[in-house]
Scaffold this active site. Structure first.
Site, PDB file in Angstrom:
ATOM      1  N   GLY A  92     -45.210  -6.241  15.639  1.00  0.00           N
ATOM      2  CA  GLY A  92     -44.709  -4.860  15.670  1.00  0.00           C
ATOM      3  C   GLY A  92     -43.198  -4.802  15.704  1.00  0.00           C
ATOM      4  O   GLY A  92     -42.512  -5.813  15.798  1.00  0.00           O
ATOM      5  N   ARG A  95     -37.556  -4.276  17.605  1.00  0.00           N
ATOM      6  CA  ARG A  95     -36.177  -3.762  17.667  1.00  0.00           C
ATOM      7  C   ARG A  95     -35.908  -2.822  16.497  1.00  0.00           C
ATOM      8  O   ARG A  95     -34.769  -2.698  16.032  1.00  0.00           O
ATOM      9  CB  ARG A  95     -35.184  -4.912  17.606  1.00  0.00           C
ATOM     10  CG  ARG A  95     -35.365  -5.805  16.400  1.00  0.00           C
ATOM     11  CD  ARG A  95     -34.138  -6.611  16.189  1.00  0.00           C
ATOM     12  NE  ARG A  95     -34.331  -7.560  15.106  1.00  0.00           N
ATOM     13  CZ  ARG A  95     -33.380  -8.330  14.648  1.00  0.00           C
ATOM     14  NH1 ARG A  95     -32.178  -8.258  15.177  1.00  0.00           N
ATOM     15  NH2 ARG A  95     -33.607  -9.167  13.673  1.00  0.00           N
ATOM     16  N   LYS A 115     -32.950  -0.824  12.218  1.00  0.00           N
ATOM     17  CA  LYS A 115     -33.116  -2.174  12.758  1.00  0.00           C
ATOM     18  C   LYS A 115     -31.989  -2.403  13.756  1.00  0.00           C
ATOM     19  O   LYS A 115     -30.816  -2.183  13.417  1.00  0.00           O
ATOM     20  CB  LYS A 115     -33.027  -3.180  11.607  1.00  0.00           C
ATOM     21  CG  LYS A 115     -33.519  -4.560  11.911  1.00  0.00           C
ATOM     22  CD  LYS A 115     -33.902  -5.213  10.588  1.00  0.00           C
ATOM     23  CE  LYS A 115     -33.950  -6.710  10.660  1.00  0.00           C
ATOM     24  NZ  LYS A 115     -34.329  -7.271   9.348  1.00  0.00           N
ATOM     25  N   ASP A 127     -34.166  -8.616  23.042  1.00  0.00           N
ATOM     26  CA  ASP A 127     -33.308  -7.566  23.609  1.00  0.00           C
ATOM     27  C   ASP A 127     -33.327  -6.285  22.776  1.00  0.00           C
ATOM     28  O   ASP A 127     -32.688  -5.299  23.119  1.00  0.00           O
ATOM     29  CB  ASP A 127     -31.862  -8.074  23.761  1.00  0.00           C
ATOM     30  CG  ASP A 127     -31.254  -8.534  22.435  1.00  0.00           C
ATOM     31  OD1 ASP A 127     -31.865  -8.281  21.358  1.00  0.00           O
ATOM     32  OD2 ASP A 127     -30.172  -9.147  22.461  1.00  0.00           O
ATOM     33  N   ARG A 178     -32.172   1.416   7.055  1.00  0.00           N
ATOM     34  CA  ARG A 178     -32.831   0.810   5.890  1.00  0.00           C
ATOM     35  C   ARG A 178     -33.754   1.814   5.205  1.00  0.00           C
ATOM     36  O   ARG A 178     -34.324   2.685   5.853  1.00  0.00           O
ATOM     37  CB  ARG A 178     -33.629  -0.398   6.376  1.00  0.00           C
ATOM     38  CG  ARG A 178     -34.292  -1.159   5.277  1.00  0.00           C
ATOM     39  CD  ARG A 178     -34.677  -2.547   5.735  1.00  0.00           C
ATOM     40  NE  ARG A 178     -35.883  -2.555   6.554  1.00  0.00           N
ATOM     41  CZ  ARG A 178     -36.383  -3.668   7.109  1.00  0.00           C
ATOM     42  NH1 ARG A 178     -35.753  -4.823   6.955  1.00  0.00           N
ATOM     43  NH2 ARG A 178     -37.478  -3.614   7.813  1.00  0.00           N
ATOM     44  N   ARG A 185     -47.070  -3.813   5.595  1.00  0.00           N
ATOM     45  CA  ARG A 185     -47.001  -5.257   5.381  1.00  0.00           C
ATOM     46  C   ARG A 185     -48.409  -5.819   5.344  1.00  0.00           C
ATOM     47  O   ARG A 185     -49.358  -5.166   5.817  1.00  0.00           O
ATOM     48  CB  ARG A 185     -46.276  -5.911   6.583  1.00  0.00           C
ATOM     49  CG  ARG A 185     -44.933  -5.286   6.874  1.00  0.00           C
ATOM     50  CD  ARG A 185     -44.635  -5.314   8.384  1.00  0.00           C
ATOM     51  NE  ARG A 185     -43.447  -4.506   8.699  1.00  0.00           N
ATOM     52  CZ  ARG A 185     -42.217  -4.972   8.761  1.00  0.00           C
ATOM     53  NH1 ARG A 185     -42.003  -6.250   8.591  1.00  0.00           N
ATOM     54  NH2 ARG A 185     -41.197  -4.183   9.003  1.00  0.00           N
ATOM     55  N   ASP A 254     -46.025 -10.917   8.108  1.00  0.00           N
ATOM     56  CA  ASP A 254     -45.422  -9.643   8.541  1.00  0.00           C
ATOM     57  C   ASP A 254     -44.166  -9.340   7.731  1.00  0.00           C
ATOM     58  O   ASP A 254     -43.627  -8.233   7.829  1.00  0.00           O
ATOM     59  CB  ASP A 254     -45.091  -9.673  10.040  1.00  0.00           C
ATOM     60  CG  ASP A 254     -44.261 -10.880  10.433  1.00  0.00           C
ATOM     61  OD1 ASP A 254     -44.751 -12.010  10.253  1.00  0.00           O
ATOM     62  OD2 ASP A 254     -43.124 -10.696  10.895  1.00  0.00           O
TER      63      ASP A 254
HETATM   64  P1  AMP Z   1     -38.434 -11.110  12.056  1.00  0.00           P
HETATM   65  O1  AMP Z   1     -38.258 -12.580  12.218  1.00  0.00           O
HETATM   66  O2  AMP Z   1     -37.122 -10.372  12.024  1.00  0.00           O
HETATM   67  O3  AMP Z   1     -39.318 -10.750  10.918  1.00  0.00           O
HETATM   68  O4  AMP Z   1     -39.131 -10.590  13.385  1.00  0.00           O
HETATM   69  C1  AMP Z   1     -40.339 -11.054  13.881  1.00  0.00           C
HETATM   70  C2  AMP Z   1     -40.755 -10.257  15.093  1.00  0.00           C
HETATM   71  O5  AMP Z   1     -39.835 -10.433  16.160  1.00  0.00           O
HETATM   72  C3  AMP Z   1     -40.850  -8.764  14.873  1.00  0.00           C
HETATM   73  O6  AMP Z   1     -41.914  -8.303  15.652  1.00  0.00           O
HETATM   74  C4  AMP Z   1     -39.520  -8.265  15.395  1.00  0.00           C
HETATM   75  O7  AMP Z   1     -39.568  -6.914  15.787  1.00  0.00           O
HETATM   76  C5  AMP Z   1     -39.310  -9.170  16.586  1.00  0.00           C
HETATM   77  N1  AMP Z   1     -37.896  -9.338  16.947  1.00  0.00           N
HETATM   78  C6  AMP Z   1     -36.955 -10.058  16.276  1.00  0.00           C
HETATM   79  N2  AMP Z   1     -35.771  -9.993  16.911  1.00  0.00           N
HETATM   80  C7  AMP Z   1     -35.940  -9.220  18.016  1.00  0.00           C
HETATM   81  C8  AMP Z   1     -35.086  -8.765  19.079  1.00  0.00           C
HETATM   82  N3  AMP Z   1     -33.798  -9.121  19.159  1.00  0.00           N
HETATM   83  N4  AMP Z   1     -35.638  -7.986  20.017  1.00  0.00           N
HETATM   84  C9  AMP Z   1     -36.936  -7.623  19.975  1.00  0.00           C
HETATM   85  N5  AMP Z   1     -37.786  -8.010  19.015  1.00  0.00           N
HETATM   86  C10 AMP Z   1     -37.306  -8.794  18.039  1.00  0.00           C
HETATM   87 MG    MG Z   2     -39.963  -9.153  10.070  1.00  0.00          MG
END
Ligand code: AMP
Ligand code: MG
Length: 487
Positions: A92, A95, A115, A127, A178, A185, A254
């Site tokens: 989900g 952030r 984002k 965070d 964005r 997805r 995802d």
């Molecule tokens: P991504 O690698 O950007 O596709 O993210 C994978 C998952 O990690 C998704 O559920 C994002 O929402 C979560 N995520 C990535 N970075 C953060 C962050 N700094 N804080 C909270 N959730 C994150």
């Molecule tokens: Mg992602």
């Protein structure tokens, strides 16, 4: 103020209304000292938004999700996903937020999404924040991809929040605004399937059909037609990536869209030297998402989508599997056809030539490039000149000149069209060293290198004087390029 003159309701909340089980109402965290770093004015206009108003304090607050237009209902979207092969039933938007859907100037429905907008119930240990460098990176690379004609999410703006964010060091925080044709997805379907709620899965599939693959609604079996459309869209997308040397870096389910748009630019990068084993991401230790693996991974991700859709395909499980397998078998021929057509165009060859002539030519060229460590983008761009008879520059790219001269002679005998080649072989892609330089400068407060890089890569086919530096490979001695997921 009016961000979009003449509209009573700017943003719809269709996803939240139709799929409440997958939408958690949420608010963006307040930015202490917002500063707009980059605004995509052409995209703003395409969306029917007034760029001048977006630059005003209230417009910037809108771009941050801190000023929600009336009627909008921002949500964090739920999804699941296979990350590096391991299934996580609850990822989900940790952030991110979907602000809502907007109808653009051409009547298309587009998601407006944030984002880096703060922690949500999906944040787990994170965070909820994002920093300036990686958000500008998504801006540059996604706009470059769009200019290359490759389906992608778009970047409307990057805004510095004024909040320092702890990474390895303290870095300036930012929010990316964005735009996507949706944020559905493969992982969205995996989430719905994992709940065991068939009604939810069906509603999600209906929502996806309506938004992306409307012709599937007329088919005898709309859900099978939906799956077949996604297979076709992803086969075409990944072929387009391969043709320009794009390495996504985190092809988790995802990060694989139902629309067929490229999404979630993390540790992505463009090939310099042509080598199928190229991996840039520091976390991809086994090379799962290497350049040359991308078609296979896309097919694997589509198999996960098929599994999620099985209950909608037929009551009888064996029958459902047989239907899904048959549809998935279309991936390889579709990929192959898109790749071959793309390569024929890159080599300026007429459409009528049979694969038996062009395929060996392509394979032989790529083998020569790999053996020489030749730069993919430069070599194809220099081949445009070679089609006009100026062969010396491209000869400088290849080591085995005897073999290459033979290749050039056979290729030139087919009558390649140099002007057509210049329309499909970019002079400028966001090369890794240039992106790093621009982001480092921007993080320190100097946005000029970023602006110049954006100018180059958003008109990638139009070679201009004074931009040689943007067309050249990285200077030797920079070492292997690594990208980091610490976004
Ligand atoms: P991504 O690698 O950007 O596709 O993210 C994978 C998952 O990690 C998704 O559920 C994002 O929402 C979560 N995520 C990535 N970075 C953060 C962050 N700094 N804080 C909270 N959730 C994150
Ligand atoms: Mg992602």
């Amino acid at each position: 103020m009016s961000l979009a003159p003449g509209r009573t309701r700017l943003l719809d909340d269709r996803f939240a209304r139709e799929l409440p089980e997958m939408a958690v109402p949420w608010q963006a965290v307040e930015a202490p000292a917002p500063r707009l770093l980059v605004l995509n004015e052409p995209l703003a206009s395409e969306l029917g938004l007034d760029p001048d108003q977006l630059r005003e304090p209230d417009g910037v607050r809108f771009l941050l999700g801190n000023r929600v237009p009336s009627g909008a209902a921002p949500v964090a979207q739920a999804y699941a996903g296979h990350q590096f092969g391991g299934f996580n039933p609850r990822l989900g938007d940790g952030r991110a937020l979907l602000l809502g859907e907007l109808v653009d100037r051409d009547g298309r429905v587009r998601d407006l999404h944030l984002k880096g907008s703060g922690r949500t119930p999906f944040a787990r240990g994170g965070d909820g924040l994002a920093v300036v460098g990686p958000m500008l990176r998504e801006h540059v690379v996604s706009e470059a991809m769009h200019a290359l004609g490759i389906p992608t999410t778009r970047s409307l703006a990057v805004t510095a929040t004024g909040r320092p964010v702890q990474r390895e060091t303290l870095l300036p925080g930012a929010v990316l605004t964005r735009v996507a044709s949706s944020h559905l997805r493969v992982g969205s379907f995996q989430f719905a399937a994992a709940t065991g709620d068939l009604g939810l899965l069906r509603r999600l599939a209906d929502h996806a059909v309506a938004r992306h693959h409307a012709q599937a609604a007329q088919a005898d079996d709309p859900y099978l037609a939906l799956f077949a459309s996604v297979v076709a869209a992803q086969a075409s997308l990944v072929a387009r990536w391969m043709l320009v040397g794009f390495v996504h870096g985190v092809m988790n389910t995802d990060n694989t869209t139902i629309s067929g748009e490229t999404i979630d630019y993390g540790p992505c990068a463009f090939l310099d030297a042509y080598d199928p084993a190229t991996v840039f991401s520091s976390i991809d230790e086994t090379g799962r998402y290497a350049y040359g693996n991308q078609p296979v991974v896309a097919e694997w991700n589509l198999a996960r989508l098929a599994e999620a859709l099985l209950p909608l395909l037929a009551d009888d499980q064996d029958r459902a599997v047989a239907l899904a397998v048959e549809a998935l078998e279309q991936f390889r021929p579709r990929y192959r056809a898109a790749w071959s057509a793309g390569m024929r165009a890159k080599l300026g060859l007429p459409d009528g030539l049979v694969d038996a002539v062009t395929d060996p030519l392509v394979d032989e060229l790529l083998a020569l490039l790999e053996h020489s460590g030749a730069d993919l983008t430069s070599t194809f761009r220099l081949l445009c000149g070679a089609a006009d008879g100026d062969v010396e520059p491209v000869r400088g790219q290849v080591l085995d000149l005897a073999a290459f001269d033979g290749w050039l002679a056979r290729w030139r005998a087919l009558g390649p069209d140099a002007a057509a080649m210049r329309r499909v072989n970019p002079a400028y892609v966001p090369r890794n060293h240039l992106v790093e330089q621009a982001l480092t400068a921007a993080t320190a407060g100097d946005l000029d290198p970023l602006g110049r890089l954006l100018d180059a890569v958003t008109s990638p086919f139009d070679e201009r004087p004074g931009l040689d530096h943007y067309a050249a490979p990285a200077p030797a001695g920079l070492g292997a390029y690594r990208t980091f997921c610490g976004t």
